[in-house]
Design an enzyme around this catalytic site. Structure first.
Site, PDB file in Angstrom:
ATOM      1  CB  SER A  24      43.292  85.477   9.706  1.00 53.64           C
ATOM      2  OG  SER A  24      43.616  86.388   8.671  1.00 53.64           O
ATOM      3  CB  SER A  47      45.964  88.457   8.948  1.00 54.37           C
ATOM      4  OG  SER A  47      45.068  88.363  10.015  1.00 54.37           O
ATOM      5  CE  LYS A 103      43.940  85.231   5.155  1.00 52.36           C
ATOM      6  NZ  LYS A 103      44.316  86.436   5.941  1.00 52.36           N
TER       7      LYS A 103
HETATM    8  N1  GLN Z   1      44.230  88.926  14.422  1.00 53.66           N
HETATM    9  C1  GLN Z   1      43.563  90.140  14.039  1.00 53.66           C
HETATM   10  C2  GLN Z   1      42.082  89.959  14.170  1.00 53.66           C
HETATM   11  O1  GLN Z   1      41.688  88.952  14.623  1.00 53.66           O
HETATM   12  C3  GLN Z   1      43.958  90.520  12.644  1.00 53.66           C
HETATM   13  C4  GLN Z   1      43.188  89.841  11.607  1.00 53.66           C
HETATM   14  C5  GLN Z   1      43.611  90.200  10.216  1.00 53.66           C
HETATM   15  O2  GLN Z   1      44.590  90.901  10.008  1.00 53.66           O
HETATM   16  N2  GLN Z   1      42.829  89.745   9.258  1.00 53.66           N
HETATM   17  O3  GLN Z   1      41.316  90.811  13.851  1.00 53.66           O
END
Ligand code: GLN
Length: 510
Positions: free
Chosen positions: A158, A182, A83
């Site tokens: 994400s 994410s 990532k």
């Molecule tokens: N979707 C969640 C957020 O927007 C989780 C993001 C993540 O785990 N990096 O914060």
């Protein structure tokens, strides 16, 4: 094509076995992935950067060392995707942001060093929501990633890039980061496996910080055993990260490859996760998986975690607060994008112009929210209060784990939604993580495994397994047993059957 018939269709375990037996070389294996990436990535936008040269150099070196009879790591020669939130020396690391569009880190994150030490060729960097804020990868400054099951749909976020490359066989393994879901939510909507280890179980050194008390790095894979192998490479103490746990990595590989008998295991269904707001086809698959766990010998009990209903609210105060502090470093003075307005601007004016040009809307929204929540006069009412809720959630977990060995729920309320559907509605976007956020607030490990597809749309459904801190192996044991049972019931893994569904890999290839 259900799954590719060339080397990319193998599991990481199978790749490792064939490499060890001398049946294939890492150069062949890596090249097969690079070829497929070249063909399919343009339709998916899952890799932001591909490092063909670097990956092949590692592959050649591993082949040479193997031929010389050296003892190598089990995953040596098996390629991996990273990532774009992890610093890779000499390879651009953007975190999905224009702010870091040209940032080439001078050092490797600890987890990247560990991949290199294991001899794993790094294929490239995967797309993500800007600074890991989002649930769809639509907040990436470099365009959305598309779900290999249906190119009009999101791959989760994400870490949508990492889950999409694994689902589309553009890498057998990938690295993700999970602050509120994410790794797990993208796994759920792409029919893959994703695990968030215990907080502190994997080093965060060299990872671009979102919310430091929630962030955790973990594996993305197509099978539970593959995820366990990668988890083992990543995990373990790192003196460079003060929150890193100084204890051996939990025995995840043994758990993922051990007994499939769950007799005597108590599985707790969290009453507060599910029901209203969850898609019927998701709930149906969840119920079916519970039945399958019963068939494996587990005892299903209902547990209550009353404060989970406040988890989202607490998360969206704690995360923006920590993020606003972490993102203050992008001040255009040290590194990152720098925009100098005309005339003789002050330092503040340069910072403001640079941040305005460098950050996207969602990032700005959270910086504003966090700065507000932390401002004097409001700190106790917002941030302080959220921290108290966090403690209550940790206590809910402690009480639930008295009654059950693992907790389970659907991973995400719905299957993959259409690109654009939730982009203008932050609340709708945030609700995707309603089932995954409690684990981050309490620091406990969580995993999502594919539980088949929803009847109404034929898209993958995720099943979440949570375990107590430092007991990561429990979720791997349950995940592997359930994975095998589900595969048996439907005649193969979820991804093997992807060809049945319109808009899958076949069309990506075409
Ligand atoms: N979707 C969640 C957020 O927007 C989780 C993001 C993540 O785990 N990096 O914060």
């Amino acid at each position: 094509m259900s799954k590719p018939t060339d080397l990319t269709g193998l599991t990481a375990v199978e790749m490792a076995d064939k490499l060890a037996a001398g049946e294939i070389t890492s150069v062949e294996l890596t090249q097969a992935h690079l070829d497929r990436i070249e063909r399919i990535n343009p339709a998916l936008n899952a890799y932001l950067a591909v490092d063909a040269e670097g990956a092949l150099a590692t592959a050649r070196e591993i082949d040479r060392r193997r031929a010389a009879g050296e003892t190598l790591h089990r995953l040596a020669g098996v390629p991996v995707a990273v990532k774009d939130i992890a610093c890779t020396k000499g390879l651009t690391t953007t975190a999905g942001s224009k702010m870091l569009e040209d940032f080439v880190p001078p050092y490797d994150a600890t987890i990247v060093t560990r991949l290199r030490e294991a001899g794993m060729p790094i294929l490239g960097k995967t797309n993500m929501d800007e600074f890991a804020m989002g649930s769809s990868t639509e907040h990436s400054a470099f365009g959305p990633t598309r779900n290999p099951w249906d190119l009009d749909r999101i791959p989760g976020g994400s870490g949508g890039g990492s889950s999409a490359v694994v689902a589309a066989y553009l890498a057998p393994l990938a690295i993700g980061s999970d602050t509120g879901g994410s790794i797990r939510q993208p796994a759920a909507v792409t029919g893959t496996v994703g695990a968030k280890p215990t907080y502190g179980g994997v080093s965060r050194y060299g990872i671009i910080a979102l919310a430091s008390s929630l962030d955790q790095i973990g594996p993305c894979a197509r099978t539970v055993a593959d995820a366990a192998l990668l988890h083992e490479v990543l995990g373990g103490h790192d003196p460079m990260d003060s929150t890193s746990i100084d204890a051996p990595v939990p025995p995840v590989v043994a758990a993922a490859t051990g007994t499939r008998d769950l007799t005597g295991l108590r599985v707790g269904v969290v009453k507060e996760i599910g029901g209203e707001g969850f898609q019927p086809g998701v709930l149906a698959r969840f119920e079916e998986a519970l039945e399958q766990l019963r068939e494996l010998g587990a005892e299903i009990v209902e547990v209550s975690c009353p404060h989970f209903s406040y988890a989202m609210a607490a998360y969206y105060l704690i995360l923006p607060s920590e993020a606003s502090s972490n993102l203050a470093r992008y001040d255009a003075m040290r590194y990152g994008r720098r925009v100098v307005p005309e005339g003789s601007p002050s330092a503040e004016q340069v910072m403001a112009a640079s941040r305005d040009a460098g950050f996207g809307d969602e990032v700005k929204r959270r910086i504003i929210l966090g700065t507000y929540a932390l401002s004097s006069g409001y700190y106790d009412a917002y941030y302080g209060q959220a921290q108290k809720v966090r403690t209550l959630i940790a206590r809910d977990f402690a009480a639930a784990f008295e009654q059950a060995d693992v907790l389970v729920s659907p991973t995400a309320p719905t299957t993959a939604f259409k690109i654009g559907d939730k982009l203008d509605d932050p609340m709708a976007m945030y609700l995707n993580d309603i089932a995954t956020i409690p684990a981050n607030l309490a620091g406990v490990p969580g995993m999502s495994i594919p539980a088949g597809v929803a009847e109404e749309d034929g898209l993958p459904v995720g099943f979440q397994i949570l375990a107590p801190a430092m007991e990561d192996q429990r979720m791997y044991a349950v995940g592997a047993a359930l994975e095998a049972r589900i595969a048996e019931a439907q005649g193969g893994l979820v991804l093997d059957n992807a060809s049945e569904i319109p808009g899958t890999h076949d069309e990506v290839t075409a």
